[in-house]
Design an enzyme around this catalytic site. Structure first.
Site, PDB file in Angstrom:
ATOM      1  N   ASN A  52       0.841  -1.207   0.000  1.00 24.90           N
ATOM      2  CA  ASN A  52       0.000   0.000   0.000  1.00 24.90           C
ATOM      3  C   ASN A  52       0.872   1.251   0.000  1.00 24.90           C
ATOM      4  O   ASN A  52       1.818   1.348   0.765  1.00 24.90           O
ATOM      5  CB  ASN A  52      -0.874   0.013   1.256  1.00 24.90           C
ATOM      6  CG  ASN A  52      -1.447  -1.341   1.560  1.00 24.90           C
ATOM      7  OD1 ASN A  52      -2.201  -1.876   0.784  1.00 24.90           O
ATOM      8  ND2 ASN A  52      -1.049  -1.929   2.684  1.00 24.90           N
TER       9      ASN A  52
ATOM     10  N   GLU B  71       8.867  -4.640  -1.135  1.00 25.65           N
ATOM     11  CA  GLU B  71       7.672  -3.798  -0.996  1.00 25.65           C
ATOM     12  C   GLU B  71       7.991  -2.344  -1.317  1.00 25.65           C
ATOM     13  O   GLU B  71       7.168  -1.636  -1.898  1.00 25.65           O
ATOM     14  CB  GLU B  71       7.074  -3.923   0.412  1.00 25.65           C
ATOM     15  CG  GLU B  71       6.661  -5.340   0.822  1.00 25.65           C
ATOM     16  CD  GLU B  71       5.715  -6.004  -0.163  1.00 25.65           C
ATOM     17  OE1 GLU B  71       4.919  -5.296  -0.799  1.00 25.65           O
ATOM     18  OE2 GLU B  71       5.781  -7.245  -0.311  1.00 25.65           O
TER      19      GLU B  71
HETATM   20 ZN   LIG Z   1       5.070  -7.743  -4.503  1.00 26.88          ZN
END
Ligand SMILES: [Zn+2]
Length: 901
Positions: free
Chosen positions: A295, A328
């Site tokens: 996110n 990430e």
């Molecule tokens: Zn990923």
């Protein structure tokens, strides 16, 4: 590898190979998807009031719309939401105008009259559910660290298609919009979202927290987390960075915070566009989902892939955290700032982030040998396994698919998160980078990001940027790798006059009559001892010349290419004679290919074993890990056969000397790979009934019970595993008690993983029961069953249990798990009778979204069954040949037998 120079045969690039390049650059109007493209959301203002007792929430939103064509209907996504009121441009709409279609996951709003082009505002009120599983808005119950009190926190997981469970929205990645969230939470909660808090005010029943508006982004990147949380913070350049965790745990985020600062600077430079949000939060949640989710500005992690306790965490955990964080964070650019247009290009997000994360991890931590041995983020439970190999195994089967695949619905979008997408994607990008050169490749990435920021893209856009920077027809080379399934094997034959004939064909396992395919292969090779050279193989055949007859030649230098190489007898014997001169990555590559040829029935088991015998006697981590993986596979495949004890005996004779070189106790200044290898060897030797190892683990466990500090954190998981594998009831209960008590998710995971390894059927059944309790977060509870299927040696017990409790189990599965959970439990069977059983079960009980996983499981059972038939006589012959080994006592028959050496 970066220094390799490629001799490019540009002239022949433009010949041969059917044109595969079908894809177009990003264009919103023609992007696939279910929602009509003439109404586009610009800005959402969303307000959520959770009810923590009822586990429901009240919601409302206003959405500013850009209507590009006059319409009488609005179509957006909503799922398991009750729409309580609606208005367009402040005019209320009757309930009869609203139609929720649960199957299509849409909300259709009929308008009383046609609305004109231009700006309009939609207002909706709704109620929804707070889920137990990590889908949409979810809750996680946990024991608070320090106090031990039972607590509850909230989190969200939206990728791929679950934002629609929290608020009605245009939930497809190309419908970018700005999102402004407001949430009402208890006063003692900390609430976190993509952006910083703009305003906080007291309201009835708690406080209202209003977050700043996000930049334009895809709906699946929204995040909301709230609970009794602590944080630590720092700065990296102008960006505020924080690690957020449940109370009394934030300090364990220190390592991740330092990593975040380091990685952010690296990426700011690499991508050429600075991280665009004012803050980046790394949020640890003790449940909800496994793995991590990118996110934008608020990355969520399952706690044990973010938090590191120097007193109790292992070095393996440290490595995993770094790599997951790097993966990430790469998504903050590749995925968030620039988003794939549609799920058929998911690999653009995942293949790239996997590659970038590994590249960055390797840059700052060369001692970890990242490219040789490492874990991948999605499944935090996998400890061993060379990612490229995992992908290549699946890619050789009939159930594989191209990196780019057609995605027509939500279930397919969720099924796209697999090894091909992540690992073949990563492997191909690595091959391409080494082919184009590091600087040229980075320049192309910078152009791509600059051109597509705050927008979407397709694979064609990436190739176009890389073609620009390199001056080479990247799309044409890439097409074979991303648009068709599978990969090639290159065969090598020595000819007279210093010539070597090369031929490519599709490499398959258990896939008769596979369609023939062809690739443009960026081949690398070296005459052993000389610098590497290269050639682009564009046809089915090619030739190397001037290779001295007495010199060995090794193709696929350091194993960086996504293809296999099979040598004729003359070439192979020359290579065997020069093994000591090859680099470790080259030897690992030979091992991996040889093992794959055994699986594909292209070479006898004998060839692989002979290669092992000729390896230099040093305990190199990656080499031994390859062998451990293959031996572990054989050991599980031959459960119940008469050859198993003799095979274990042989396997110990190969692996035990490596352990003896390392010893039990970590030495000061030993490289990290020694610690990793020691642990892998303890695990596997324990499985192979090495009595000295088993006794050693038991002694260390007893000492640990009296004095936990006596057992190094690195050794703990392996010692617990081995103790549990051979445990009696009392020992197993002790492990269970320790697991229940600890509030560290990493320690909990170590204990509960160990519980699933017990071979005593009574204990295996008990381990399964845990999956139904609230002892573990939902994703971990599910894993108990998979892990018993894999490690207890009783996949049948695991399946019987799962079948009886499927409904309760699936209620704990997230969007990615729900379509593969039941079939995944069949992956450890090798009896063809299970195929019919799975088919029948799937037909009567599983939704169609499971079809792909069912086909893959059937493929695997068929393969295992055939492979077993093929392997057993070869094992018997090998064992007979090894006089010394066949004469040794069978340790499995008697637990008192002398340690085998
Ligand atoms: Zn990923």
């Amino acid at each position: 590898m970066a220094a390799l120079r490629f001799l490019l045969l540009v002239a022949i690039w433009f010949s041969s190979l059917a044109k595969l390049i079908a894809e177009k650059p990003f264009d919103f109007a023609s992007t696939p998807g279910k929602l009509p493209k003439h109404v586009i959301p610009q800005e959402y203002a969303i307000r959520i009031t959770p009810d923590l007792k009822k586990l429901t929430f009240l919601g409302s939103e206003t959405v500013k719309l850009d209507v590009r064509e006059a319409v009488r209907e609005l179509v957006l996504n909503a799922l398991v939401l009750q729409i309580t009121s609606a208005a367009l441009d402040d005019k209320p709409l009757p309930n009869s105008a609203l139609k929720v279609d649960p199957k299509e996951e849409t909300l259709k709003i009929s308008l009383p009259e046609e609305i004109s082009r231009g700006d309009h505002t939609l207002a909706l009120s709704f109620t929804g559910k707070i889920n137990q599983q990590g889908q949409g808005l979810f809750y996680a119950r946990y024991q608070e660290h320090g106090s031990g009190a039972q607590k509850l926190m909230l989190g969200t997981q939206f990728e791929a298609t679950d934002a629609r469970r929290m608020f009605p929205c245009w939930d497809e990645p190309s419908f970018r919009a700005r999102f402004q969230l407001t949430a009402v939470v208890p006063e003692n909660f900390l609430a976190v979202s993509n952006m910083l808090v703009e305003r906080e005010s007291k309201v009835d029943g708690g406080k209202e927290v209003r977050f700043a508006m996000t930049p334009s982004m895809a709906s699946y990147l929204n995040v909301f987390v709230a609970g009794e949380l602590d944080l630590i913070e720092g700065k990296s350049g102008d960006t505020q960075i924080r690690v957020i965790a449940t109370r009394n745990k934030a300090e364990m985020g220190r390592y991740a915070l330092q990593a975040t600062a380091q990685i952010l600077q690296y990426y700011n430079d690499y991508f050429g566009v600075a991280y665009p949000l004012p803050k980046l939060d790394q949020i640890a949640t003790p449940g909800g989902f496994g793995g991590a989710m990118e996110n934008w500005g608020g990355i969520t992690y399952y706690e044990s892939v973010l938090l590191f306790d120097p007193k109790t965490s292992s070095d393996a955990t440290r490595q995993r955290i770094y790599e997951v964080v790097a993966h990430e964070m790469a998504h903050q650019w590749f995925g968030d700032l620039v988003t794939m247009a549609w799920w058929d290009n998911l690999w653009l997000n995942e293949g790239f982030a996997s590659w970038m994360g590994s590249k960055c991890t390797a840059h700052f931590n060369p001692q970890w040998e990242v490219w040789l041995q490492k874990d991948m983020p999605r499944d935090p439970t996998r400890r061993v396994g060379i990612p490229k190999e995992t992908a290549m195994e699946g890619d050789a089967l009939s159930t594989t698919h191209p990196i780019q695949q057609k995605i027509s619905n939500e279930a397919e979008a969720n099924s796209a998160f697999d090894d091909i997408t992540y690992k073949k994607g990563q492997s191909f990008i690595r091959m391409l980078e080494s082919f184009l050169g590091e600087d040229v490749f980075r320049e192309g990435i910078r152009q791509y990001i600059a051109q597509h920021k705050y927008s979407n893209s397709t694979t064609a856009d990436l190739w176009s940027a890389l073609s620009n920077s390199s001056g080479k027809p990247v799309a044409e080379i890439a097409a074979g790798w991303t648009e068709q399934p599978g990969f090639p094997v290159v065969t090598v034959a020595r000819k007279d006059g210093g010539k070597v004939a090369l031929k490519q064909e599709r490499f398959t396992i258990h896939y008769p009559n596979a369609p023939a395919l062809q690739w443009k292969i960026p081949l690398t090779y070296s005459i052993v001892g000389k610098p590497a050279a290269s050639l682009l193989m564009t046809d089915t055949t090619a030739e190397l010349s001037d290779v001295p007859m007495e010199r060995a030649v090794k193709l696929n230098v350091e194993g960086a290419g996504n293809y296999r190489v099979q040598y004729d007898e003359a070439s192979w014997q020359l290579l065997l004679g020069e093994l000591a001169k090859l680099s470790v990555p080259d030897r690992v590559n030979l091992l991996s290919d040889s093992w794959a040829f055994v699986q594909a029935n292209r070479a006898p088991l004998f060839t692989y074993f002979e290669l092992i015998k000729k390896l230099p006697a040093t305990a190199e981590l990656a080499e031994r890990q390859q062998i451990i993986n293959a031996f572990d596979y054989i050991n599980r495949l031959v459960i119940g056969s008469e050859q198993r004890a003799s095979f274990q005996n042989y396997a110990r004779s190969i692996l035990r000397p490596s352990f003896d070189q390392l010893g039990w106790e970590p030495r000061s200044n030993e490289p990290p790979r020694s610690a990793t290898l020691r642990v892998d060897l303890i695990n596997v030797l324990g499985d192979f009934n090495d009595q000295e190892i088993i006794t050693g683990c038991r002694q260390r466990f007893q000492k640990f019970l009296a004095d936990p500090a006596s057992l190094a954190p690195d050794l703990r998981p392996a010692v617990f595993n081995v103790v549990s594998h051979h445990a009696d009831e009392a020992t197993w209960m002790k492990l269970h008690e320790l697991g229940r008590k600890t509030t560290s998710m990493e320690e909990k995971q170590n204990y509960y993983d160990a519980l699933t390894r017990a071979t005593d059927p009574k204990l295996a059944k008990r381990a399964l029961q845990i999956a139904l309790t609230g002892e573990l977060p939902t994703s971990r509870a599910l894993y108990m069953v998979s892990s018993v299927a894999r490690y207890s040696e009783h996949p049948d017990i695991a399946w019987q249990f799962a079948k009886a409790h499927m409904k309760e189990l699936l209620a704990k599965a997230d969007a990615l798990g729900v379509n593969r959970y039941a079939p995944s439990l069949f992956l450890f069977f090798s009896d063809p009778i299970r195929i019919e059983e799975l088919r029948a079960y799937a037909k009567g009980n599983l939704p169609p979204g499971n079809a792909k996983a069912v086909a893959q499981a059937i493929d695997e059972i068929e393969f295992r069954s055939e492979f077993k038939q093929q392997l057993l006589p070869q094992l018997a012959a090998w064992i007979k040949k090894k006089d010394s080994i066949s004469a040794a006592p069978s340790p499995a028959a008697s637990t008192d037998s002398a340690p085998d050496r």
